[in-house]
Design a protein around this motif. Sequence first.
Motif, PDB file in Angstrom:
ATOM      1  N   ALA A  39       0.841  -1.209   0.000  1.00 20.45           N
ATOM      2  CA  ALA A  39       0.000   0.000   0.000  1.00 20.45           C
ATOM      3  C   ALA A  39       0.873   1.256   0.000  1.00 20.45           C
ATOM      4  CB  ALA A  39      -0.930  -0.007   1.212  1.00 20.45           C
ATOM      5  N   LEU A  40       1.950   1.242   0.771  1.00 23.47           N
ATOM      6  CA  LEU A  40       2.866   2.389   0.749  1.00 23.47           C
ATOM      7  C   LEU A  40       3.502   2.560  -0.625  1.00 23.47           C
ATOM      8  CD1 LEU A  40       4.748   2.250   4.168  1.00 23.47           C
ATOM      9  CD2 LEU A  40       2.907   3.779   3.468  1.00 23.47           C
ATOM     10  N   TRP A  41       3.847   1.458  -1.256  1.00 23.79           N
ATOM     11  CA  TRP A  41       4.412   1.514  -2.604  1.00 23.79           C
ATOM     12  C   TRP A  41       3.392   2.122  -3.575  1.00 23.79           C
ATOM     13  CZ3 TRP A  41       3.032  -1.214  -7.086  1.00 23.79           C
ATOM     14  CH2 TRP A  41       3.921  -1.071  -8.157  1.00 23.79           C
ATOM     15  N   GLY A  42       2.143   1.697  -3.455  1.00 23.34           N
ATOM     16  CA  GLY A  42       1.092   2.241  -4.311  1.00 23.34           C
ATOM     17  C   GLY A  42       0.866   3.724  -4.074  1.00 23.34           C
ATOM     18  N   ILE A  43       0.908   4.137  -2.827  1.00 17.05           N
ATOM     19  CA  ILE A  43       0.770   5.568  -2.523  1.00 17.05           C
ATOM     20  C   ILE A  43       1.927   6.338  -3.138  1.00 17.05           C
ATOM     21  CG2 ILE A  43       0.821   7.277  -0.652  1.00 17.05           C
ATOM     22  CD1 ILE A  43      -0.643   5.161   1.076  1.00 17.05           C
ATOM     23  N   VAL A  49       5.050  12.206  -2.751  1.00 23.66           N
ATOM     24  CA  VAL A  49       5.072  12.278  -1.295  1.00 23.66           C
ATOM     25  C   VAL A  49       6.003  13.383  -0.807  1.00 23.66           C
ATOM     26  CG1 VAL A  49       5.556  10.980   0.822  1.00 23.66           C
ATOM     27  CG2 VAL A  49       4.484   9.839  -1.116  1.00 23.66           C
ATOM     28  N   ALA A  50       7.143  13.563  -1.450  1.00 23.63           N
ATOM     29  CA  ALA A  50       8.090  14.610  -1.045  1.00 23.63           C
ATOM     30  C   ALA A  50       7.442  15.991  -1.144  1.00 23.63           C
ATOM     31  CB  ALA A  50       9.349  14.547  -1.894  1.00 23.63           C
ATOM     32  N   GLN A  51       6.622  16.206  -2.166  1.00 17.77           N
ATOM     33  CA  GLN A  51       5.955  17.498  -2.323  1.00 17.77           C
ATOM     34  C   GLN A  51       4.904  17.707  -1.239  1.00 17.77           C
ATOM     35  OE1 GLN A  51       7.095  19.495  -4.732  1.00 17.77           O
ATOM     36  NE2 GLN A  51       5.819  21.147  -3.973  1.00 17.77           N
ATOM     37  N   ALA A  69      -7.179  17.474   4.928  1.00 15.72           N
ATOM     38  CA  ALA A  69      -7.519  18.131   3.660  1.00 15.72           C
ATOM     39  C   ALA A  69      -6.807  17.456   2.490  1.00 15.72           C
ATOM     40  CB  ALA A  69      -7.148  19.608   3.732  1.00 15.72           C
ATOM     41  N   ALA A  70      -5.547  17.074   2.691  1.00 14.41           N
ATOM     42  CA  ALA A  70      -4.811  16.393   1.624  1.00 14.41           C
ATOM     43  C   ALA A  70      -5.452  15.046   1.306  1.00 14.41           C
ATOM     44  CB  ALA A  70      -3.356  16.201   2.046  1.00 14.41           C
ATOM     45  N   PHE A  71      -5.894  14.336   2.338  1.00 13.49           N
ATOM     46  CA  PHE A  71      -6.566  13.057   2.128  1.00 13.49           C
ATOM     47  C   PHE A  71      -7.873  13.242   1.370  1.00 13.49           C
ATOM     48  CE2 PHE A  71      -9.667   9.888   3.574  1.00 13.49           C
ATOM     49  CZ  PHE A  71      -9.037   8.727   3.174  1.00 13.49           C
ATOM     50  N   LEU A  72      -8.652  14.241   1.755  1.00 12.32           N
ATOM     51  CA  LEU A  72      -9.960  14.457   1.125  1.00 12.32           C
ATOM     52  C   LEU A  72      -9.847  14.949  -0.315  1.00 12.32           C
ATOM     53  CD1 LEU A  72     -11.925  16.020   4.105  1.00 12.32           C
ATOM     54  CD2 LEU A  72     -12.066  13.688   3.209  1.00 12.32           C
ATOM     55  N   HIS A  73      -8.712  15.564  -0.663  1.00 17.34           N
ATOM     56  CA  HIS A  73      -8.564  16.107  -2.013  1.00 17.34           C
ATOM     57  C   HIS A  73      -7.734  15.210  -2.922  1.00 17.34           C
ATOM     58  CE1 HIS A  73      -9.845  19.755   0.162  1.00 17.34           C
ATOM     59  NE2 HIS A  73     -10.481  19.978  -0.977  1.00 17.34           N
ATOM     60  N   THR A  74      -7.542  13.969  -2.543  1.00 18.06           N
ATOM     61  CA  THR A  74      -6.865  13.028  -3.438  1.00 18.06           C
ATOM     62  C   THR A  74      -7.904  12.181  -4.149  1.00 18.06           C
ATOM     63  OG1 THR A  74      -6.669  11.370  -1.684  1.00 18.06           O
ATOM     64  CG2 THR A  74      -4.822  12.872  -1.982  1.00 18.06           C
ATOM     65  N   ARG A  75      -7.428  11.423  -5.105  1.00 16.14           N
ATOM     66  CA  ARG A  75      -8.324  10.535  -5.841  1.00 16.14           C
ATOM     67  C   ARG A  75      -8.687   9.335  -4.980  1.00 16.14           C
ATOM     68  NH1 ARG A  75      -4.866   9.694 -11.065  1.00 16.14           N
ATOM     69  NH2 ARG A  75      -4.520   7.903  -9.755  1.00 16.14           N
ATOM     70  N   LEU A  76      -9.740   8.650  -5.382  1.00 16.22           N
ATOM     71  CA  LEU A  76     -10.254   7.496  -4.632  1.00 16.22           C
ATOM     72  C   LEU A  76      -9.222   6.368  -4.462  1.00 16.22           C
ATOM     73  CD1 LEU A  76     -12.682   6.301  -3.170  1.00 16.22           C
ATOM     74  CD2 LEU A  76     -13.410   5.335  -5.359  1.00 16.22           C
ATOM     75  N   PRO A  77      -8.429   6.024  -5.488  1.00 13.41           N
ATOM     76  CA  PRO A  77      -7.438   4.949  -5.265  1.00 13.41           C
ATOM     77  C   PRO A  77      -6.425   5.289  -4.169  1.00 13.41           C
ATOM     78  CG  PRO A  77      -7.702   5.335  -7.606  1.00 13.41           C
ATOM     79  CD  PRO A  77      -8.464   6.414  -6.903  1.00 13.41           C
ATOM     80  N   VAL A  78      -6.012   6.540  -4.100  1.00 12.33           N
ATOM     81  CA  VAL A  78      -5.067   6.955  -3.063  1.00 12.33           C
ATOM     82  C   VAL A  78      -5.732   6.881  -1.690  1.00 12.33           C
ATOM     83  CG1 VAL A  78      -3.613   8.839  -2.221  1.00 12.33           C
ATOM     84  CG2 VAL A  78      -3.780   8.399  -4.666  1.00 12.33           C
ATOM     85  N   GLN A  79      -6.964   7.314  -1.607  1.00 12.96           N
ATOM     86  CA  GLN A  79      -7.684   7.233  -0.337  1.00 12.96           C
ATOM     87  C   GLN A  79      -7.833   5.776   0.109  1.00 12.96           C
ATOM     88  OE1 GLN A  79     -11.342   9.299  -1.106  1.00 12.96           O
ATOM     89  NE2 GLN A  79     -10.441  11.324  -0.743  1.00 12.96           N
ATOM     90  N   ALA A  80      -8.146   4.892  -0.839  1.00 11.46           N
ATOM     91  CA  ALA A  80      -8.279   3.476  -0.503  1.00 11.46           C
ATOM     92  C   ALA A  80      -6.942   2.900  -0.045  1.00 11.46           C
ATOM     93  CB  ALA A  80      -8.808   2.700  -1.709  1.00 11.46           C
ATOM     94  N   LEU A  81      -5.863   3.277  -0.701  1.00 14.82           N
ATOM     95  CA  LEU A  81      -4.543   2.793  -0.301  1.00 14.82           C
ATOM     96  C   LEU A  81      -4.145   3.306   1.080  1.00 14.82           C
ATOM     97  CD1 LEU A  81      -2.606   3.055  -3.679  1.00 14.82           C
ATOM     98  CD2 LEU A  81      -3.173   0.967  -2.427  1.00 14.82           C
ATOM     99  N   VAL A  82      -4.482   4.552   1.390  1.00 16.01           N
ATOM    100  CA  VAL A  82      -4.174   5.097   2.719  1.00 16.01           C
ATOM    101  C   VAL A  82      -4.960   4.347   3.792  1.00 16.01           C
ATOM    102  CG1 VAL A  82      -4.442   7.141   4.191  1.00 16.01           C
ATOM    103  CG2 VAL A  82      -3.473   7.376   1.904  1.00 16.01           C
TER     104      VAL A  82
END
Length: 109
Positions: A39-43, A49-51, A69-82
């Motif tokens: 999951a970390l690799w996918g994120i 991440v550095a940005q 706010a960063a979590f809510l403004h990402t795409r769904l796959p990133v939210q699922a991976l987090v």
Amino acid sequence: MNNDRSNIERIVMQRVHLIRALRFAISSGVFSTLVFILALWGIGREVWVAQVLQNAPAHPIDILRFYIAAFLHTRLPVQALVVLALAALAYVAREIVRAIAFVSAAERV
């Protein structure tokens, strides 16, 4: 009838308890760790991440608001991976605590 445990019985039982504790840690704990790493690799593949870390505020009170706010403004796959990474990390922590509790209980016997 002698209720004292012999030295051999004590050693064998310690090994049995250790094997049982390791079975808990290895079976689901290793799988959860692998899921966490993937999951970390996918994120890392989806998000720069550095940005994100560079844009994080310096004040500790604002950090939680920033990451929400960063979590809510990402795409769904990133939210699922987090969510998957956090769940896997929580499960690994739970398995470690269970294994430590089991080993320490076995040592007290």
